[in-house]
Write an enzyme that holds these catalytic residues in place. Structure first.
Site, PDB file in Angstrom:
ATOM      1  N   THR A 144       0.713  -1.190  -0.063  1.00 49.23           N
ATOM      2  CA  THR A 144      -0.067   0.113   0.069  1.00 49.23           C
ATOM      3  C   THR A 144       0.839   1.312  -0.076  1.00 49.23           C
ATOM      4  OG1 THR A 144      -1.336   1.412   1.604  1.00 49.23           O
ATOM      5  CG2 THR A 144      -0.484  -0.508   2.293  1.00 49.23           C
ATOM      6  N   SER A 179      -0.998   3.363  10.619  1.00 43.92           N
ATOM      7  CA  SER A 179      -2.056   2.139  11.284  1.00 43.92           C
ATOM      8  C   SER A 179      -1.185   0.736  11.515  1.00 43.92           C
ATOM      9  CB  SER A 179      -3.125   2.037  10.436  1.00 43.92           C
ATOM     10  OG  SER A 179      -2.872   1.063   9.588  1.00 43.92           O
ATOM     11  N   TYR A 181      -2.477  -1.730  10.673  1.00 44.74           N
ATOM     12  CA  TYR A 181      -2.549  -2.625   9.536  1.00 44.74           C
ATOM     13  C   TYR A 181      -1.329  -2.039   8.337  1.00 44.74           C
ATOM     14  CZ  TYR A 181      -3.915  -2.355   4.374  1.00 44.74           C
ATOM     15  OH  TYR A 181      -3.606  -2.484   3.108  1.00 44.74           O
ATOM     16  N   HIS A 182      -1.327  -0.898   8.090  1.00 45.36           N
ATOM     17  CA  HIS A 182      -0.192  -0.366   7.126  1.00 45.36           C
ATOM     18  C   HIS A 182       1.200  -0.870   7.597  1.00 45.36           C
ATOM     19  CE1 HIS A 182      -3.764   2.465   6.051  1.00 45.36           C
ATOM     20  NE2 HIS A 182      -3.131   2.174   4.943  1.00 45.36           N
ATOM     21  N   LYS A 185       2.064  -4.198   6.350  1.00 45.18           N
ATOM     22  CA  LYS A 185       2.233  -4.086   5.006  1.00 45.18           C
ATOM     23  C   LYS A 185       3.788  -3.718   4.824  1.00 45.18           C
ATOM     24  CE  LYS A 185      -1.460  -4.801   2.524  1.00 45.18           C
ATOM     25  NZ  LYS A 185      -1.685  -6.039   1.818  1.00 45.18           N
TER      26      LYS A 185
HETATM   27  N1  NAD Z   1      -8.968  -1.941  -1.728  1.00 44.86           N
HETATM   28  C1  NAD Z   1      -8.167  -0.857  -1.522  1.00 44.86           C
HETATM   29  O1  NAD Z   1      -8.291   0.152  -1.583  1.00 44.86           O
HETATM   30  C2  NAD Z   1      -6.675  -1.295  -1.165  1.00 44.86           C
HETATM   31  C3  NAD Z   1      -5.643  -0.209  -1.288  1.00 44.86           C
HETATM   32  C4  NAD Z   1      -4.318  -0.739  -1.032  1.00 44.86           C
HETATM   33  C5  NAD Z   1      -4.117  -1.906  -1.015  1.00 44.86           C
HETATM   34  N2  NAD Z   1      -5.023  -3.069  -0.738  1.00 44.86           N
HETATM   35  C6  NAD Z   1      -4.659  -4.461  -0.470  1.00 44.86           C
HETATM   36  O2  NAD Z   1      -5.465  -5.437  -1.524  1.00 44.86           O
HETATM   37  C7  NAD Z   1      -5.516  -6.535  -0.985  1.00 44.86           C
HETATM   38  C8  NAD Z   1      -6.846  -6.654  -1.330  1.00 44.86           C
HETATM   39  O3  NAD Z   1      -7.737  -5.778  -0.807  1.00 44.86           O
HETATM   40  P1  NAD Z   1      -9.366  -5.604  -0.789  1.00 44.86           P
HETATM   41  O4  NAD Z   1      -9.786  -4.349  -0.615  1.00 44.86           O
HETATM   42  O5  NAD Z   1      -9.786  -6.612  -1.850  1.00 44.86           O
HETATM   43  O6  NAD Z   1      -9.626  -6.428   0.648  1.00 44.86           O
HETATM   44  P2  NAD Z   1     -10.684  -7.825   0.786  1.00 44.86           P
HETATM   45  O7  NAD Z   1     -10.662  -7.735   2.423  1.00 44.86           O
HETATM   46  O8  NAD Z   1     -11.985  -7.317   0.067  1.00 44.86           O
HETATM   47  O9  NAD Z   1     -10.126  -8.921   0.369  1.00 44.86           O
HETATM   48  C9  NAD Z   1      -8.919  -9.632   1.032  1.00 44.86           C
HETATM   49  C10 NAD Z   1      -9.481 -11.187   0.946  1.00 44.86           C
HETATM   50  O10 NAD Z   1      -8.465 -11.956   1.518  1.00 44.86           O
HETATM   51  C11 NAD Z   1      -9.103 -12.856   2.264  1.00 44.86           C
HETATM   52  N3  NAD Z   1      -8.235 -13.286   3.355  1.00 44.86           N
HETATM   53  C12 NAD Z   1      -7.633 -12.591   4.357  1.00 44.86           C
HETATM   54  N4  NAD Z   1      -6.543 -13.268   5.014  1.00 44.86           N
HETATM   55  C13 NAD Z   1      -6.867 -14.685   4.490  1.00 44.86           C
HETATM   56  C14 NAD Z   1      -6.193 -15.895   4.788  1.00 44.86           C
HETATM   57  N5  NAD Z   1      -5.339 -15.864   5.892  1.00 44.86           N
HETATM   58  N6  NAD Z   1      -6.276 -16.972   4.107  1.00 44.86           N
HETATM   59  C15 NAD Z   1      -7.315 -16.585   2.964  1.00 44.86           C
HETATM   60  N7  NAD Z   1      -8.107 -15.678   2.649  1.00 44.86           N
HETATM   61  C16 NAD Z   1      -7.790 -14.506   3.490  1.00 44.86           C
HETATM   62  C17 NAD Z   1     -10.454 -12.115   2.755  1.00 44.86           C
HETATM   63  O11 NAD Z   1     -11.317 -13.007   3.391  1.00 44.86           O
HETATM   64  C18 NAD Z   1     -10.895 -11.187   1.694  1.00 44.86           C
HETATM   65  O12 NAD Z   1     -11.758 -11.965   0.993  1.00 44.86           O
HETATM   66  C19 NAD Z   1      -5.271  -6.457   0.328  1.00 44.86           C
HETATM   67  O13 NAD Z   1      -3.995  -7.012   0.612  1.00 44.86           O
HETATM   68  C20 NAD Z   1      -5.045  -4.981   0.572  1.00 44.86           C
HETATM   69  O14 NAD Z   1      -4.298  -4.692   1.849  1.00 44.86           O
HETATM   70  C21 NAD Z   1      -6.316  -2.772  -1.134  1.00 44.86           C
END
Ligand code: NAD
Length: 401
Positions: A144, A179, A181-182, A185
């Site tokens: 991120t 945070s 969370y961040h 990463k």
């Molecule tokens: N959406 C955004 O704006 C954004 C921005 C920057 C980074 N990201 C990163 O992109 C990725 C996807 O984000 P998103 O918005 O789709 O999130 P999301 O929570 O919708 O998707 C993540 C998926 O991973 C699954 N998951 C988590 N831990 C798991 C595990 N141990 N085993 C199996 N499945 C697992 C969750 O159930 C979920 O369905 C994440 O890593 C997030 O940090 C997202």
């Protein structure tokens, strides 16, 4: 290419699985429904329900799409993950499987612990599954832009050359996340860098900004294939929250002064970026870091855009500032490089008035389902529950429009 999408049931994972399959790749989508569970526990369910992963794959095939293989299980369970890699022999893995909510990670000890354990263990297991069972597999990891924080100098793409006492070297760009969370990463990036150096893995770490939108070519064929659209304070990103507030007649809530600036992108561009990274892989022994966003916007600028377009649609949108629940700079310098993906061929979809109008119209169709109590901040950075207090869902917001 044979590609495993970890987190394949998520906001980005499911659209990615469909897009890769539509491009002719063999796709295995994996998820343990952690997001669905957390959303239920924190009363943060999406605007409309989405079918579970096997049903989504069935509906996609029924709509004329190719087959997407599905596996339900936990990436933190190494035996499960190793077996998938051994069996599927992926040439690439897209690793989305993390707990991605900053507010959730700041609720208290239990949520912080879950976020830390889940995210680091999942990344660690991916590294070992590749090393032991699919050597040569390209790891595309979602990081991120939040890893960098908001430094008072330009943000480079992952690396910075430092001159010190007459000598020079190149290092990971300094990180200062806002945070827990961040911060997971940041730790992921360090883990990956260590194993790239040590075992010669091929890794692309995509530093992504906040994503918005819900329309993709594949999902538009059948509404039941749409991504999960979260608008709550825990999983919803700022743009999605503002769209829902505009439709619900709630003033758009700007946290503090609203000068917080980040790099944003449409979900269509996430799909392009991930494809570009996969189809132009990093070399063995390379940690390639790409900043994944298309335009920088402040919270105030986003609020103004949504207000202007909402008003043109007759929504009568108001904007108000509320106390910032986070600990972050509200006015700051921000200039982040994002050239690598453009060089690979990214064609950006900026946040135009038409794009905002299209999203507002989609949300309007689900207006009756909006739960107003889910939008205002329920988690304060300064009020995290201690380890001694038992877990409980956050209190619903007492205040409303
Ligand atoms: N959406 C955004 O704006 C954004 C921005 C920057 C980074 N990201 C990163 O992109 C990725 C996807 O984000 P998103 O918005 O789709 O999130 P999301 O929570 O919708 O998707 C993540 C998926 O991973 C699954 N998951 C988590 N831990 C798991 C595990 N141990 N085993 C199996 N499945 C697992 C969750 O159930 C979920 O369905 C994440 O890593 C997030 O940090 C997202």
């Amino acid at each position: 290419m044979r590609v495993i999408v970890l987190g394949g049931d998520g906001y980005l994972g499911w659209p990615t699985a469909m897009r890769l399959a539509a491009r002719g790749h063999d796709v295995l989508a994996v998820d343990n429904y952690l997001r669905r569970r957390i959303a239920r526990e924190t009363d943060s369910e999406p605007l409309f329900a989405t079918p579970e992963l096997p049903e989504r794959a069935r509906l996609f095939e029924e709509s004329g799409g190719p087959k997407v293989e599905v596996a339900i299980g936990d990436c933190c369970d190494f035996a499960f993950l190793a077996d998938l890699f051994r069996r599927f022999q992926p040439e690439a893995v897209v690793h989305y499987a993390e707990q991605p909510s900053a507010p959730y990670s700041m609720m208290g000890y239990e949520e912080a612990r879950l976020t830390l354990d889940n995210n680091l263990t999942a990344t660690f297991n991916v590294i070992w599954a590749v090393k032991d069972h699919a050597p040569g597999c390209h790891v595309v990891k979602l990081g991120t832009m939040g890893e960098y924080g908001t430094p008072n100098i330009d943000i480079e793409e992952g690396w910075i050359e430092i001159a010190h006492k007459g000598r020079k070297d190149t290092f990971l760009y300094p990180r200062a996340a806002g945070s827990l969370y961040h911060t997971t990463k940041v730790l992921d990036t360090d883990l990956l860098w260590f194993y790239v150096r040590t075992y010669g893995l091929a890794v692309t770490d995509l530093m992504q900004g906040p994503v918005y939108g819900l329309s993709t070519a594949e999902a538009d064929a059948d509404e039941r294939l749409l991504p999960n659209f979260h608008y709550d304070d825990i999983f919803g990103t700022v743009v999605n929250r503002f769209l829902v507030q505009a439709v619900a007649g709630i003033p758009l809530t700007v946290y503090g002064r609203g000068g917080q600036t980040r790099g944003y992108l449409n979900i269509l561009d996430t799909l392009q970026c991930v494809l570009l990274a996969l189809e132009n892989p990093a070399a063995a022994g390379e940690l390639r870091i790409l900043n994944q966003f298309v335009e920088q916007l402040s919270v105030n600028e986003i609020a103004e855009k949504v207000q202007r377009v909402g008003n043109a649609l007759g929504l009568g949108v108001a904007v108000r500032s509320i106390e910032n629940p986070r600990k972050e700079k509200e006015d700051h310098y921000y200039n982040a490089k994002h050239q690598g993906l453009l060089d690979l061929g990214l064609e950006p979809h900026p946040m135009t008035d038409d794009v905002i109008a299209g999203m507002l119209e989609r949300v309007l169709r689900h207006k009756g389902r909006i739960e107003r109590g889910r939008i205002l901040p329920r988690v304060k950075w300064s009020a995290a529950r201690s380890a001694a207090e038992p877990g409980r869902p956050p209190a619903p917001a007492g205040v409303d429009a």
